[in-house]
Each structure stands twice: as C-alpha cells, then as structure tokens.
Scaffold this active site. Sequence first.
Site, PDB file in Angstrom:
ATOM      1  N   CYS A 174      45.311  40.381  31.665  1.00 55.41           N
ATOM      2  CA  CYS A 174      46.476  41.253  31.493  1.00 55.41           C
ATOM      3  C   CYS A 174      46.806  41.807  32.876  1.00 55.41           C
ATOM      4  CB  CYS A 174      46.224  42.346  30.452  1.00 55.41           C
ATOM      5  SG  CYS A 174      44.973  43.586  30.881  1.00 55.41           S
ATOM      6  N   THR A 226      45.739  44.536  34.512  1.00 55.05           N
ATOM      7  CA  THR A 226      44.532  44.940  35.246  1.00 55.05           C
ATOM      8  C   THR A 226      43.277  44.208  34.782  1.00 55.05           C
ATOM      9  OG1 THR A 226      44.011  46.720  33.698  1.00 55.05           O
ATOM     10  CG2 THR A 226      45.426  47.279  35.602  1.00 55.05           C
ATOM     11  N   HIS A 254      15.839  40.521  31.763  1.00 51.87           N
ATOM     12  CA  HIS A 254      17.167  41.005  31.383  1.00 51.87           C
ATOM     13  C   HIS A 254      17.378  41.020  29.870  1.00 51.87           C
ATOM     14  CE1 HIS A 254      18.113  40.830  35.599  1.00 51.87           C
ATOM     15  NE2 HIS A 254      17.743  39.562  35.621  1.00 51.87           N
ATOM     16  N   HIS A 288      22.654  38.379  34.543  1.00 51.24           N
ATOM     17  CA  HIS A 288      21.887  39.534  34.066  1.00 51.24           C
ATOM     18  C   HIS A 288      22.344  40.073  32.721  1.00 51.24           C
ATOM     19  CE1 HIS A 288      20.578  40.695  38.430  1.00 51.24           C
ATOM     20  NE2 HIS A 288      20.281  39.446  38.111  1.00 51.24           N
ATOM     21  N   ASP A 345      48.603  38.570  28.207  1.00 47.85           N
ATOM     22  CA  ASP A 345      49.839  39.229  27.802  1.00 47.85           C
ATOM     23  C   ASP A 345      50.969  38.769  28.712  1.00 47.85           C
ATOM     24  OD1 ASP A 345      49.594  40.685  30.177  1.00 47.85           O
ATOM     25  OD2 ASP A 345      49.434  42.632  29.200  1.00 47.85           O
TER      26      ASP A 345
END
Length: 147
Positions: A65, A67, A133, A98, A8
């Site tokens: 973005c 965060t 996994h 994993h 963004d």
Amino acid sequence: MKIAMGNDHSAVELKNAIQAYVESKGYEVINFGTDSTESCDYPVYGEKVGRAVASGEADYGIAICGTGIGIGIAAGKVKGVRVCTCSEPYSARLSRMHNNTNVLTFGARVIGVEMAKMIVDEWLDNAYEGGRHQRRVDQLAEIENRG
C-alpha cells in the site's frame, strides 16, 4: 512456490513490477490486488493475502500500500500470519531467519522498484533458522491464540 500478492490503488505500478520480477524468478503469483488506481480500501487486500497464506493457498504473501503499514496490519489480523513491513533488505532477511515471517509488506510511497526487488530477494532467499528462535515464534502464536 506460490505467492499471494495484494495492493491498494497507491501501489498498482509497484505491484505489477514486483509481480513480473518474482514470476521471472520462477514463482507463481496469485494476484489479490486491485489493478485500478481508483481509491479503494487496503484492509480488503491485506486480508485476502493473509487468508491465502493462512489457508495454504499460497506459501507466502507480499502486500503493498502507500506505506506498507496499513495493509500489513490487515494481513496480520489473520490467525497464523506473521507480517514484516520493510523499507530495507536487512530487516527482511532477519524477519525470515528469526521470526519465520510469511507476509512481506512495503510502501509504494516509501521505496522504489529496485529497493523493493532487493527486499523481496532477501526475504525469499532466506529460510527460517528455527532452533533458539522457535521458542519466541511459539510465544507469538500463544499471544495470538489468547486473543
């Protein structure tokens, strides 16, 4: 190997730096992000990255973005996408090994360019281990399929 990248308005500078970095390592980048600092909506770009990965147009995705959280939520809404939002390299490495993550997100307002490079390196340089996994990754797909 193709990487879908999206961002963004808050992450134009970091996206450009990471795009140049991964291209210097031999990856092809498909830019789904904005190149403008004018306010825009991160879900649009997260979805574009997620859809490119889910469809096979790209092998992996990187979305940025402020965060890394919002754009990651958006990408993760696409069926078949497993997102990791990371602010340090260790989680990036283990998410690949994993959880078989296929979209990496981080925040331009949280980390700097050099940390982002370290995170990207750990994420791209490690492979899914499968084995013990796989059962859990299959369970994630089951949850997704139940809607």
